[in-house]
Design an enzyme around this catalytic site. Sequence first.
Site, PDB file in Angstrom:
ATOM      1  CG  PHE A  43      69.001   3.630  25.861  1.00  0.00           C
ATOM      2  CD1 PHE A  43      68.368   4.199  24.772  1.00  0.00           C
ATOM      3  CD2 PHE A  43      68.221   3.070  26.861  1.00  0.00           C
ATOM      4  CE1 PHE A  43      66.990   4.245  24.682  1.00  0.00           C
ATOM      5  CE2 PHE A  43      66.846   3.115  26.790  1.00  0.00           C
ATOM      6  CZ  PHE A  43      66.222   3.694  25.697  1.00  0.00           C
ATOM      7  CG  ASP A  45      75.300   1.550  28.720  1.00  0.00           C
ATOM      8  OD1 ASP A  45      75.457   0.389  28.303  1.00  0.00           O
ATOM      9  OD2 ASP A  45      74.498   1.830  29.629  1.00  0.00           O
ATOM     10  CG  ASP A 128      69.063  -0.111  27.022  1.00  0.00           C
ATOM     11  OD1 ASP A 128      70.141  -0.040  26.405  1.00  0.00           O
ATOM     12  OD2 ASP A 128      68.914   0.344  28.187  1.00  0.00           O
ATOM     13  CE1 TYR A 129      64.928  -1.331  34.328  1.00  0.00           C
ATOM     14  CE2 TYR A 129      63.755  -3.379  33.896  1.00  0.00           C
ATOM     15  CZ  TYR A 129      64.245  -2.454  34.786  1.00  0.00           C
ATOM     16  OH  TYR A 129      64.076  -2.639  36.134  1.00  0.00           O
TER      17      TYR A 129
END
Length: 160
Positions: A43, A45, A128-129
């Site tokens: 994701f 960012d 991602d986490y």
Amino acid sequence: MKDDDDSTHTITIQFHKRAQLLASMLNSDSIAVFTNMDSLTVFADYRIPQLFRHLGIIKYSEYLSAVSTLCTGLVDKQQEIKNGSPEEVEIRAATIYASELLRACLEERLKSDLDSSQTVQMTNARLDYYLWSKAVDLAENDIDTKDKIKPFHRCRCIYY
């Protein structure tokens, strides 16, 4: 609402970070079940590019980094990068590309550690986490790195 994409060049690059994050959260909480979670990207960012830059996985141009006092150094000087600008799109795209290479390597390594009867899938949502958490920890909590890690890119938008 405008899409989370860049179509100022010859191709359109769509990130859809929030939509992917929502699907991942709904899936992980078993509110909805998606069978194609492996088609999501990380994701993209601001924290993962910061981490990748710190680890030397990606390198910013002189325009973005303050490698000398003669450089613009938008990121290092904590100046805003315009949403949808080539610089912002390239940072996000490079993050997704590097993350996919990392994910594939991790999945292969996990497979080699398991016997053939076991299956393993390293999803980008899981990666991602981990990466986002690690970036936040290094930037905010780790005494050894929080003053050494370079700043994340600033981009005012609703997409991340």
